[in-house]
Motif scaffolding. Structure first.
Motif, PDB file in Angstrom:
ATOM      1  N   SER A   2       0.884  -1.067   0.252  1.00 27.41           N
ATOM      2  CA  SER A   2       0.372   0.062   0.047  1.00 27.41           C
ATOM      3  C   SER A   2       0.737   1.415   0.184  1.00 27.41           C
ATOM      4  CB  SER A   2      -0.801  -0.206   1.431  1.00 27.41           C
ATOM      5  OG  SER A   2      -0.225   0.256   2.385  1.00 27.41           O
ATOM      6  N   ILE A   3       0.475   2.563  -0.649  1.00 31.42           N
ATOM      7  CA  ILE A   3       0.615   3.539  -0.736  1.00 31.42           C
ATOM      8  C   ILE A   3       0.796   4.299   0.598  1.00 31.42           C
ATOM      9  CG2 ILE A   3       1.479   6.057  -1.994  1.00 31.42           C
ATOM     10  CD1 ILE A   3       0.045   4.055  -4.406  1.00 31.42           C
ATOM     11  N   PRO A  65       6.050  12.100  -8.117  1.00 30.72           N
ATOM     12  CA  PRO A  65       6.307  11.137  -9.837  1.00 30.72           C
ATOM     13  C   PRO A  65       7.141   9.264  -9.642  1.00 30.72           C
ATOM     14  CG  PRO A  65       7.474  13.260  -9.597  1.00 30.72           C
ATOM     15  CD  PRO A  65       6.509  13.284  -7.842  1.00 30.72           C
ATOM     16  N   LEU A  66       8.062   9.120  -8.212  1.00 28.19           N
ATOM     17  CA  LEU A  66       8.665   8.373  -7.694  1.00 28.19           C
ATOM     18  C   LEU A  66       7.741   7.408  -7.732  1.00 28.19           C
ATOM     19  CD1 LEU A  66      11.246   6.161  -8.148  1.00 28.19           C
ATOM     20  CD2 LEU A  66      11.483   7.299  -5.644  1.00 28.19           C
ATOM     21  N   ALA A  72       3.342   1.556 -11.506  1.00 29.98           N
ATOM     22  CA  ALA A  72       3.631   1.374 -13.129  1.00 29.98           C
ATOM     23  C   ALA A  72       4.158   0.676 -12.982  1.00 29.98           C
ATOM     24  CB  ALA A  72       3.648   2.605 -13.609  1.00 29.98           C
ATOM     25  N   ALA A  73       5.287  -0.176 -12.528  1.00 27.98           N
ATOM     26  CA  ALA A  73       6.347  -0.751 -12.657  1.00 27.98           C
ATOM     27  C   ALA A  73       5.888  -2.516 -11.879  1.00 27.98           C
ATOM     28  CB  ALA A  73       7.468  -0.436 -12.150  1.00 27.98           C
ATOM     29  N   LEU A  74       4.828  -2.120 -10.697  1.00 22.04           N
ATOM     30  CA  LEU A  74       4.683  -3.148 -10.682  1.00 22.04           C
ATOM     31  C   LEU A  74       3.198  -3.761 -10.883  1.00 22.04           C
ATOM     32  CD1 LEU A  74       4.778  -1.783  -6.626  1.00 22.04           C
ATOM     33  CD2 LEU A  74       6.058  -3.720  -7.595  1.00 22.04           C
TER      34      LEU A  74
END
Length: 84
Positions: A2-3, A65-66, A72-74
């Motif tokens: 989770s973020i 942005p990171l 997106a990679a996940l």
């Protein structure tokens, strides 16, 4: 995964890690047990918390942005690993 973001507790001032999905909800400081509204911009909130029915199906805001690139990679990795 989770973020998360950090926010200072308005009562004790200690940094608290909060899941991004809880922005706008009341959270409790694990250090002093004070209740406050989670705000991803770091301000201590005094506005009323959001009701769950108003935030369903809402994507978390990715201010960093990171973190957007990591998400997106996940997603790409999950799409590639799922059977067709």
């Amino acid at each position: 995964m989770s973020i998360r973001f950090t926010q200072s507790c308005p009562t004790c001032g200690r940094r608290v890690q909060i899941r991004a999905s809880l922005v706008g909800y009341n959270v409790v400081c694990q250090h002093c047990s004070a209740e406050f509204v989670a705000n991803s911009d770091g301000e201590s909130g005094s506005s009323a918390p959001k009701s769950p029915e108003n935030v369903l199906n809402v994507e978390p805001i990715l201010a960093d942005p990171l973190m957007a690139r990591v998400e997106a990679a996940l997603k790409r990795a999950a799409d590639q690993s799922s059977p067709v």
